[in-house]
Design an enzyme around this catalytic site. Structure first.
Site: not given
Length: 278
Positions: A10, A55, A173, A216, A244
């Site tokens: 991978k 994989t 996050r 924003q 992200h």
């Protein structure tokens, strides 16, 4: 005919590890390639996959080791992944694990190292543009590809939800972006370099030092801060992709993930832009 060589595995497994020591965080991002050799000949020669490790499984091993070892340096991390593959799968003869590190430098705000905000090492390019006619001239300065993140103090909630919505609300996050920013001068400052530095510092201080309800929300307040810091500029334009880092799902392996292991992805990404003026 004979099979002379075979390998598989991978590539481009991008993983971000966040180690939380109270309010102080450490972040380590790696792009991992794990290649195997061993008793897989029949997968190539007889369409027989019975001894072949998927994989996707190799990718999952990288995430599992990341959860178990959030602080290992790149060399030790690659060794741990290789060892896990060899220990787990008897048919594997060699595991070659390569890790390319994305280095994040701790952001300094008001002279102090920030506990959870970082800039990309070797970061960004300064820009300047002058448009001149026989009657007038305009000057614009800026930054391009200036990349920074914070590992907490960011959320995304209370947005439009309908049958097409799949993203879940969160109040914690990683917020990361690679910013293109320009500011237009109303008049010449006493020192362009010093003024540009104040603008950059004001943008980063807002990003790092306050909770972000969205990119924003942060961009508008960053623009306000830049205008307040340097009265000679007239407008600030900020264009930022929302880079992200998605929380890895480790539940199938019996592991929790308290915001420690993230899948890094650039595509697709949100693209946010605004211009703030006086």
């Amino acid at each position: 005919m004979t099979l002379l060589h075979k390998t598989y595995g991978k590539g481009r497994v991008r993983v971000m590890r966040v180690h939380r020591d109270g309010d102080r965080h450490e972040v380590r991002e790696l792009t991992v390639r794990a290649m195997l050799t061993g008793g897989f000949d029949r997968a190539f020669t007889h369409a027989d996959n019975s001894t072949t490790v998927s994989t996707d499984t190799v990718k999952n091993v990288v995430y599992i080791v990341a959860r178990e070892s959030p602080t290992l340096p790149a060399e030790a991390f690659c060794r741990a992944v290789a060892q896990r593959l060899l220990d787990r799968y008897a048919m594997v003869e060699t595991a070659t694990v390569t890790g390319h590190e994305t280095r994040w430098a701790r952001l300094v705000v008001a002279g102090s190292p920030h506990p959870h905000a970082f800039t990309l090492d070797g970061n960004g390019r300064s820009t300047a543009e002058v448009v001149m006619s026989r009657d007038a001239a305009t000057t614009v300065s800026g930054l391009s590809d200036f990349t920074f993140l914070k590992s907490t103090a960011s959320g995304w909630a209370n947005y439009v939800k309908d049958p097409y919505t799949t993203i879940r609300e969160t109040d914690d996050r990683i917020a990361a972006t690679s910013m293109d920013a320009t500011w237009a001068w109303a008049r010449e400052p006493a020192d362009y370099e010093a003024a540009n530095a104040r603008i950059r510092d004001s943008l980063l201080a807002v990003f790092a030092g306050s909770y972000s309800h969205s990119l924003q929300d942060s961009l508008y307040r960053m623009g306000e801060a830049a205008l307040a810091a340097v009265p000679e500029i007239e407008t600030v334009t900020l264009a930022c992709p929302n880079k992200h880092y998605l929380l890895a799902d480790l539940a199938p392996f019996g592991l929790d993930n308290p915001n420690q292991v993230f899948v890094a992805t650039d595509e697709p990404h949100g693209q946010i832009a605004c211009t703030v003026g006086r």
